[in-house]
Design a protein around this motif. Sequence first.
Motif, PDB file in Angstrom:
ATOM      1  N   ILE A 172      -8.293   7.660 -15.192  1.00 45.11           N
ATOM      2  CA  ILE A 172      -7.679   6.386 -14.794  1.00 45.11           C
ATOM      3  C   ILE A 172      -8.581   5.631 -13.824  1.00 45.11           C
ATOM      4  N   THR A 173      -9.088   6.324 -12.815  1.00 44.04           N
ATOM      5  CA  THR A 173      -9.897   5.634 -11.806  1.00 44.04           C
ATOM      6  C   THR A 173     -11.240   5.163 -12.365  1.00 44.04           C
ATOM      7  N   ALA A 174     -11.799   5.886 -13.312  1.00 43.12           N
ATOM      8  CA  ALA A 174     -13.063   5.446 -13.917  1.00 43.12           C
ATOM      9  C   ALA A 174     -12.874   4.108 -14.643  1.00 43.12           C
ATOM     10  N   ILE A 175     -11.837   4.025 -15.437  1.00 38.49           N
ATOM     11  CA  ILE A 175     -11.563   2.779 -16.165  1.00 38.49           C
ATOM     12  C   ILE A 175     -11.194   1.665 -15.186  1.00 38.49           C
ATOM     13  N   TRP A 176     -10.342   2.000 -14.218  1.00 36.57           N
ATOM     14  CA  TRP A 176      -9.887   1.008 -13.246  1.00 36.57           C
ATOM     15  C   TRP A 176     -11.056   0.465 -12.418  1.00 36.57           C
ATOM     16  N   VAL A 184       0.846  -1.198   0.000  1.00 33.65           N
ATOM     17  CA  VAL A 184       0.000   0.000   0.000  1.00 33.65           C
ATOM     18  C   VAL A 184       0.882   1.249   0.000  1.00 33.65           C
ATOM     19  N   ILE A 185       1.878   1.257   0.868  1.00 30.69           N
ATOM     20  CA  ILE A 185       2.781   2.413   0.955  1.00 30.69           C
ATOM     21  C   ILE A 185       3.541   2.596  -0.351  1.00 30.69           C
ATOM     22  N   LEU A 186       4.026   1.501  -0.932  1.00 35.07           N
ATOM     23  CA  LEU A 186       4.751   1.592  -2.201  1.00 35.07           C
ATOM     24  C   LEU A 186       3.846   2.108  -3.323  1.00 35.07           C
ATOM     25  N   THR A 187       2.649   1.543  -3.428  1.00 32.48           N
ATOM     26  CA  THR A 187       1.711   1.968  -4.473  1.00 32.48           C
ATOM     27  C   THR A 187       1.319   3.433  -4.293  1.00 32.48           C
ATOM     28  N   HIS A 213      -7.840  -2.686  -4.037  1.00 26.47           N
ATOM     29  CA  HIS A 213      -7.012  -2.026  -3.024  1.00 26.47           C
ATOM     30  C   HIS A 213      -5.952  -1.140  -3.683  1.00 26.47           C
ATOM     31  N   ALA A 214      -5.404  -1.619  -4.789  1.00 26.11           N
ATOM     32  CA  ALA A 214      -4.405  -0.827  -5.517  1.00 26.11           C
ATOM     33  C   ALA A 214      -5.038   0.458  -6.054  1.00 26.11           C
ATOM     34  N   LEU A 215      -6.286   0.371  -6.482  1.00 22.95           N
ATOM     35  CA  LEU A 215      -7.000   1.559  -6.949  1.00 22.95           C
ATOM     36  C   LEU A 215      -7.151   2.576  -5.817  1.00 22.95           C
ATOM     37  N   VAL A 232     -14.209   0.158 -13.279  1.00 18.17           N
ATOM     38  CA  VAL A 232     -14.974  -0.776 -14.118  1.00 18.17           C
ATOM     39  C   VAL A 232     -14.225  -2.106 -14.218  1.00 18.17           C
ATOM     40  N   LEU A 233     -12.906  -2.033 -14.386  1.00 15.22           N
ATOM     41  CA  LEU A 233     -12.104  -3.257 -14.456  1.00 15.22           C
ATOM     42  C   LEU A 233     -12.156  -4.040 -13.141  1.00 15.22           C
ATOM     43  N   CYS A 234     -12.243  -3.341 -12.015  1.00 17.78           N
ATOM     44  CA  CYS A 234     -12.367  -4.023 -10.717  1.00 17.78           C
ATOM     45  C   CYS A 234     -13.610  -4.902 -10.691  1.00 17.78           C
TER      46      CYS A 234
END
Length: 127
Positions: A52-56, A6-9, A80-82, A58-60
Motif C-alpha cells: 500500500i505505501t509503495a503505491i501511495w 491525523v488521529i482519526l487516520t 500526511h495521510a500516508l 508514487v501517487l504522492c
Amino acid sequence: MELSSVILTTGVSVGFFRVVNAGVGKLPMPESACRNAWKWRNISTSFVHSFITAIWAVLCFFRHPQMAEDLIETHSVFSHALVSLSIGYFICDFLDMVLNQKLNQSWEILFHHIVVGLSTITVTDQN
C-alpha cells in the motif's frame, strides 16, 4: 492536516491492519508456515503495508510533483495521510509483537517502530 484528522487516520489504520492480520490468519497457509502461524500473519500484514505505501508514495509524487524538488518543506494532505497510515501500522505491529513474541526476539524491531514513530511525529509536528 489537522491533529484530529491525523488521529482519526492513524486510528483507522490501526483497525485496518488488525483486520488484515486477522484475515490473513483465516487464509490457508503453507505447511512450513503452520509451525509459526503468528510470524506468517505478521510478515503477511507487513507485506500488505509495504504494498500500500509503495503505491501511495508514487501517487504522492504524481499528485504533488513539487515534492521531488524539496522533500523537507513540501508536502500535501495526501502525503500526511500516508504518514498517518504508517504510524497506525507501526502501532499495530508493535502491539502485535509485544503480545505474541518474546522481547529478546523482537526488541530491535520494537525499538525501530518507536524511533520511526517518534521521529515521524516530530517531523510532522514541525510542518
